[in-house]
Design a protein around this motif. Structure first.
Motif, PDB file in Angstrom:
ATOM      1  N   LEU A 185      39.231  41.432  27.983  1.00 28.66           N
ATOM      2  CA  LEU A 185      39.941  41.447  29.266  1.00 28.66           C
ATOM      3  C   LEU A 185      40.743  42.737  29.433  1.00 28.66           C
ATOM      4  O   LEU A 185      40.791  43.324  30.524  1.00 28.66           O
ATOM      5  CB  LEU A 185      40.863  40.230  29.376  1.00 28.66           C
ATOM      6  N   ASN A 186      41.375  43.183  28.347  1.00 33.39           N
ATOM      7  CA  ASN A 186      42.152  44.418  28.425  1.00 33.39           C
ATOM      8  C   ASN A 186      41.251  45.647  28.523  1.00 33.39           C
ATOM      9  O   ASN A 186      41.530  46.578  29.286  1.00 33.39           O
ATOM     10  CB  ASN A 186      43.084  44.530  27.217  1.00 33.39           C
ATOM     11  N   GLU A 187      40.180  45.658  27.738  1.00 34.17           N
ATOM     12  CA  GLU A 187      39.240  46.783  27.812  1.00 34.17           C
ATOM     13  C   GLU A 187      38.674  46.927  29.225  1.00 34.17           C
ATOM     14  O   GLU A 187      38.484  48.045  29.716  1.00 34.17           O
ATOM     15  CB  GLU A 187      38.091  46.583  26.824  1.00 34.17           C
TER      16      GLU A 187
ATOM     17  N   GLU B 129      39.121  27.424  30.341  1.00 35.40           N
ATOM     18  CA  GLU B 129      38.475  28.715  30.070  1.00 35.40           C
ATOM     19  C   GLU B 129      39.545  29.811  29.989  1.00 35.40           C
ATOM     20  O   GLU B 129      40.374  29.926  30.894  1.00 35.40           O
ATOM     21  CB  GLU B 129      37.481  29.061  31.172  1.00 35.40           C
ATOM     22  N   PRO B 130      39.578  30.606  28.900  1.00 31.78           N
ATOM     23  CA  PRO B 130      40.589  31.671  28.797  1.00 31.78           C
ATOM     24  C   PRO B 130      40.286  32.810  29.771  1.00 31.78           C
ATOM     25  O   PRO B 130      39.292  33.514  29.632  1.00 31.78           O
ATOM     26  CB  PRO B 130      40.455  32.134  27.339  1.00 31.78           C
ATOM     27  N   LEU B 131      41.164  32.985  30.759  1.00 28.68           N
ATOM     28  CA  LEU B 131      40.934  33.985  31.800  1.00 28.68           C
ATOM     29  C   LEU B 131      42.103  34.958  31.968  1.00 28.68           C
ATOM     30  O   LEU B 131      42.047  35.850  32.815  1.00 28.68           O
ATOM     31  CB  LEU B 131      40.661  33.296  33.145  1.00 28.68           C
ATOM     32  N   GLY B 132      43.136  34.800  31.141  1.00 32.23           N
ATOM     33  CA  GLY B 132      44.271  35.712  31.224  1.00 32.23           C
ATOM     34  C   GLY B 132      44.999  35.794  29.900  1.00 32.23           C
ATOM     35  O   GLY B 132      45.035  34.807  29.146  1.00 32.23           O
ATOM     36  N   VAL B 133      45.569  36.963  29.618  1.00 28.25           N
ATOM     37  CA  VAL B 133      46.309  37.155  28.370  1.00 28.25           C
ATOM     38  C   VAL B 133      47.516  38.058  28.619  1.00 28.25           C
ATOM     39  O   VAL B 133      47.541  38.835  29.573  1.00 28.25           O
ATOM     40  CB  VAL B 133      45.419  37.806  27.277  1.00 28.25           C
ATOM     41  N   CYS B 134      48.496  37.925  27.758  1.00 31.03           N
ATOM     42  CA  CYS B 134      49.656  38.817  27.818  1.00 31.03           C
ATOM     43  C   CYS B 134      50.370  38.778  26.475  1.00 31.03           C
ATOM     44  O   CYS B 134      50.442  37.716  25.833  1.00 31.03           O
ATOM     45  CB  CYS B 134      50.610  38.398  28.936  1.00 31.03           C
TER      46      CYS B 134
ATOM     47  N   ALA C  29      53.410  43.502  27.336  1.00 29.91           N
ATOM     48  CA  ALA C  29      52.294  44.451  27.355  1.00 29.91           C
ATOM     49  C   ALA C  29      50.963  43.705  27.323  1.00 29.91           C
ATOM     50  O   ALA C  29      50.904  42.496  27.106  1.00 29.91           O
ATOM     51  CB  ALA C  29      52.388  45.396  26.147  1.00 29.91           C
ATOM     52  N   LYS C  30      49.921  44.476  27.559  1.00 29.66           N
ATOM     53  CA  LYS C  30      48.552  43.973  27.464  1.00 29.66           C
ATOM     54  C   LYS C  30      48.313  42.733  28.329  1.00 29.66           C
ATOM     55  O   LYS C  30      47.615  41.802  27.937  1.00 29.66           O
ATOM     56  CB  LYS C  30      48.194  43.680  26.005  1.00 29.66           C
ATOM     57  N   MET C  31      48.920  42.746  29.533  1.00 30.49           N
ATOM     58  CA  MET C  31      48.613  41.668  30.476  1.00 30.49           C
ATOM     59  C   MET C  31      47.280  41.980  31.148  1.00 30.49           C
ATOM     60  O   MET C  31      47.076  43.070  31.668  1.00 30.49           O
ATOM     61  CB  MET C  31      49.698  41.506  31.538  1.00 30.49           C
ATOM     62  N   ALA C  32      46.379  41.026  31.130  1.00 29.17           N
ATOM     63  CA  ALA C  32      45.073  41.203  31.754  1.00 29.17           C
ATOM     64  C   ALA C  32      44.576  39.858  32.272  1.00 29.17           C
ATOM     65  O   ALA C  32      44.716  38.839  31.593  1.00 29.17           O
ATOM     66  CB  ALA C  32      44.069  41.786  30.766  1.00 29.17           C
ATOM     67  N   VAL C  33      44.025  39.884  33.481  1.00 27.86           N
ATOM     68  CA  VAL C  33      43.487  38.671  34.103  1.00 27.86           C
ATOM     69  C   VAL C  33      42.059  38.961  34.541  1.00 27.86           C
ATOM     70  O   VAL C  33      41.786  40.007  35.141  1.00 27.86           O
ATOM     71  CB  VAL C  33      44.337  38.220  35.308  1.00 27.86           C
ATOM     72  N   SER C  34      41.161  38.056  34.236  1.00 26.32           N
ATOM     73  CA  SER C  34      39.763  38.228  34.639  1.00 26.32           C
ATOM     74  C   SER C  34      39.654  38.357  36.158  1.00 26.32           C
ATOM     75  O   SER C  34      40.330  37.633  36.889  1.00 26.32           O
ATOM     76  CB  SER C  34      38.938  37.028  34.175  1.00 26.32           C
ATOM     77  N   PRO C  35      38.827  39.293  36.648  1.00 23.91           N
ATOM     78  CA  PRO C  35      38.647  39.440  38.100  1.00 23.91           C
ATOM     79  C   PRO C  35      38.253  38.149  38.796  1.00 23.91           C
ATOM     80  O   PRO C  35      38.645  37.904  39.937  1.00 23.91           O
ATOM     81  CB  PRO C  35      37.532  40.485  38.208  1.00 23.91           C
TER      82      PRO C  35
END
Length: 318
Positions: A181-183, A222-227, A242-248
């Motif tokens: 997700l972050n990449e 379903e894992p779709l976001g992280v932080c 940091a490293k907050m990312a959410v699937s489009p």
């Protein structure tokens, strides 16, 4: 059962159009009653020209709240009927100025009696009704100017979908999701850097074992976001978000907001007084989210990231 009793409020637009159609049909018959050759849709333009005199099409459109093409079409019909004179009195014939013709001015006088009767009829209708539609429409117009129906529905959709979101602690099985997700977002806008690889390839060593945390947002499991909440060796800040990312595919479900709130609360529970973050102003939705969470801009700090052009902090005691 009435159709609109079945549909409920979701058919508000259809019901309004039906009411408008009834009013417009009657309006056409009312003009016939007074032997006036006039189309109901002309009235807003006709009224403005009768009250204010010559105007440009742009000025008319702005005053009555119609689009310029719509007003242009109405003007053409009124010119063809001899009610309006195009470019009347314009020094520059290229200027789209219009005004009532002599026929239009005579019609304006003739309509005054009709308008008195219409006004009186509407007043009796208002008196018979339990609710004043005229005042209600004005109130609804004001409220929809403040927040459109589209925006209201979007917010309700977010609220409903966010109830299916769970924020859970990181487990080793989520490492690939945390990295991918972050990449995805970093590679879309920037270039992966050395500090990214350290955190994403070894999150347990680089983040968790040093006293930090990683939270994962599950939508329907379903894992779709992280932080991440990263422990800092800094006299001013204990932790960095940091490293907050959410699937489009999960955009619009309030996942970023829920993750941000959860990370801030985790920092509070760990005794932090301030929370720090780094970002880039190119990421407008993210910056808006941080402002909504209460982060304020700070300056003058060093950073390991070349892409960083804004640094922010959140006072956790407020």
């Amino acid at each position: 059962m009435n159709f609109f009793d079945k549909t409920g409020k979701m058919a508000l637009g259809s019901r309004m159009r039906l009411l408008t159609s009834k009013m417009t049909d009657d309006a056409a018959k009312i003009y016939e009653l007074y032997n006036v050759e006039f189309s109901p849709k002309w009235f807003p333009v006709f009224f403005v020209l009768g009250e204010d005199g010559e105007k440009t099409i742009t000025e008319i459109a702005e005053e009555i709240g119609h689009s310029q093409p719509s007003v242009t079409k109405i003007i053409k019909e009124m010119v063809a009927a001899g009610v309006v004179a195009a470019n009347a009195g314009a020094a520059d014939k290229r200027t789209n100025v219009v005004g009532l013709s002599e026929k239009g001015k005579q019609l304006s006088e003739k309509l005054k009696v009709q308008l008195l009767d219409v006004e009186a009829a509407v007043e009796t209708l208002i008196a018979e009704a339990r609710h004043n539609l005229w005042e209600a429409v004005a109130e609804w117009e004001f409220l929809l100017d403040q927040k459109t129906l589209l925006r209201r529905v979007t917010e309700e959709k977010k609220n409903r979908e966010s109830k299916a979101v769970q924020i859970v602690p990181y487990e080793r099985k989520y490492q690939s999701v945390f990295k991918s997700l972050n990449e995805e977002w970093i590679s879309t806008y920037f270039t992966m850097e050395e500090a990214d690889y350290k955190a994403l390839d070894n999150p347990e060593t680089y983040i968790i074992e040093k006293g930090g945390q990683i939270l994962v947002a599950l939508y329907n499991d379903e894992p779709l976001g992280v932080c991440a909440l990263i422990k800092m060796d800094d006299p001013d800040y204990d932790f960095e978000m940091a490293k907050m990312a959410v699937s489009p595919k999960a955009q619009g479900k309030n996942i970023g907001w829920l993750l941000g709130c959860a990370v801030a609360e985790a920092a509070r529970q760990l005794g932090a007084k301030k929370l720090y973050l780094e970002s880039n102003t190119l990421l407008k939705p993210a910056i808006n989210l941080y402002h909504k969470l209460g982060f304020k801009k700070v300056v003058g700090r060093s950073t390991p990231y070349e892409r960083c052009n804004i640094q922010m902090e959140l006072n956790l005691n407020q």
